[in-house]
Design an enzyme around this catalytic site. Structure first.
Site, PDB file in Angstrom:
ATOM      1  CG  ASP A  30      -1.662   1.356   1.363  1.00 51.69           C
ATOM      2  OD1 ASP A  30      -1.814   1.881   0.306  1.00 51.69           O
ATOM      3  OD2 ASP A  30      -2.200   1.497   2.533  1.00 51.69           O
ATOM      4  CE  LYS A  93      -1.736   6.767  -4.122  1.00 50.86           C
ATOM      5  NZ  LYS A  93      -2.237   5.994  -2.743  1.00 50.86           N
ATOM      6  CG  ASP A 218      -8.959   5.883   1.392  1.00 49.02           C
ATOM      7  OD1 ASP A 218      -8.450   6.624   2.570  1.00 49.02           O
ATOM      8  OD2 ASP A 218      -8.065   5.384   0.673  1.00 49.02           O
TER       9      ASP A 218
END
Length: 431
Positions: A30, A93, A218
């Protein structure tokens, strides 16, 4: 012939019962915006293990810091975020595999202390130590993935070369390929890329039970992503997505930090301007935020060198800033930010043509979903409690580890949760 087959079956059964299971060779990764983790599925026993570092921490900060002598990763890099801000890269990211115009890149990079430059539409980070050079987002990702790989190899005692990795559901083909490239740079072969909401649903076991409509919220350190999944047999279809890429736990901590700095000014008549003072206050703000999820109030004591900035030549003893912070104050400071969480939820229901009572399971992912007020808002919106049976910090990595076990042929896993790509899907973003 029959006796031979029976003997083989018996040998297999006895092997499963009495021989030590083989070490897993495929890990689940992850690579999160704020934190990253690695997990494995242990064959035979059916347990998922999220691998901890040498200090027992199961999540590694997604930060890389460059100094004249070393490249630091994770917690060591995070510790340098205030003293070496121009050369400590985080949130990479957000940039990986994304094509930027000049204006968009300036807008996206304005929030960071390190310098982001445009290289033919791709973002790169400018680093200055003994000399000046650039690094790509996938290089930053590779250093983090290498750290996770080394943690797994140390724990399992075997070399790791294969992995399954998760990505946000909205990542396009280019972003997915660049994420794979980061893993390749770390010496890893990616067997499969799985969407983060699907991984979370698998961690909660929703690929096995009679559940059809799953809403995944999330909320991590830097972003909010809401996904509506529809399960048909062992297949997941992402029906709608929405989110806010500028809302997360960092924003809640920043509100608390600003409140603490205001109180410092009121208490001592001077602002906290020294980097080390701000660093200490930020650490205590983050710790207070975490503790307030469990307790109604927390007390802090922070030594500060406030007057050293006024008289650098004459050392002054530090002062001690004391303060009690209640959960109510924290909720008031962030009330408007918490309300913003509901907008993407409403959007995915509208886009997915679903009423709120038709949602079978509400799944929480990301550490910020632990905040009691956020859980209360979600519960009130749906009229039922969200599923909290899995650690929200580790839901994605646990799901990816299950998928890694499937790809590695681990017994007793038999059925994979398949994702059906929705080519007409678009993500609605709130800022």
């Amino acid at each position: 012939m029959g006796s031979v087959i029976l003997a083989l079956f018996l040998a297999g059964y006895l092997g499963q019962q009495y021989l030590p299971p083989p070490k897993p060779r495929v890990v689940g990764l992850d690579l999160g915006t704020t934190y990253c983790s690695v997990g494995v599925f242990h064959p035979g026993v059916g347990d998922v293990e999220v691998i901890a570092d040498e200090a027992g921490r199961k999540s590694v900060p997604s930060a890389v810091s460059f100094t004249p002598t070393r490249v630091l990763v994770g917690h060591e890099a995070q510790d340098l975020a205030d003293s070496n801000p121009q050369n400590t890269v985080y949130d990479a990211k957000r940039f990986i595999g994304k094509v930027f115009g000049e204006d968009l890149l300036k807008q996206e990079s304005a929030r960071y202390p390190f310098q982001v430059i445009n290289n033919n539409g791709s973002a790169e980070f400018l680093v200055t130590t003994n000399h000046t050079f650039t690094v790509s987002p996938e290089f930053i990702g590779s250093r983090l993935l290498l750290k996770l790989k080394e943690m797994a190899e140390k724990q399992l005692g075997v070399p790791i070369q294969k992995a399954v990795i998760s990505v946000p559901a909205e990542f396009d083909e280019r972003q997915r390929n660049y994420t794979i490239r980061a893993a390749n740079l770390a010496g890893l072969e990616i067997l499969r890329v799985i969407n983060e909401p699907t991984a979370a649903a698998m961690a909660y076991g929703l690929h096995k039970v009679d559940v059809f409509n799953v809403l995944v919220v999330d909320l991590g350190g830097g972003t909010l992503d809401v996904s509506l999944l529809n399960k048909q047999g062992g297949m997941f279809i992402t029906r709608a997505m929405a989110g806010n890429n500028k809302l997360g736990g960092q924003d809640f901590s920043q509100r608390l930090l600003q409140h603490m700095m205001d109180q410092v000014r009121l208490t001592f008549g001077i602002a906290a301007t020294l980097k080390e003072d701000i660093h200490r206050l930020r650490q205590h703000a983050e710790e207070a935020k975490l503790n307030l999820t469990l307790r109604p109030s927390v007390s802090i004591q922070v030594p500060l060198r406030l007057h050293a900035a006024e008289t650098p030549g004459a050392p002054k003893p530090p002062v001690v800033f004391k303060m009690t912070i209640t959960r109510e104050v924290f909720e008031e400071l962030n009330a408007d930010l918490f309300q913003k969480i509901l907008a993407p939820i409403q959007t995915v229901l509208t886009e997915g043509r679903l009423e709120r009572e038709e949602v079978d399971e509400i799944v929480l992912v990301g550490g910020s979903t632990r905040i009691p007020r956020i859980r209360q808002l979600i519960s009130q919106f749906f009229g039922k409690e969200p599923n909290t049976s899995v650690d929200p910090d580790l839901a994605v990595v646990m799901g990816v580890a299950i998928q890694a076990g499937i790809m590695g042929g681990s017994w007793p896993l038999q059925v994979s949760a398949i994702e059906i790509p929705n080519r007409h899907l678009r993500k609605v973003n709130f800022n």
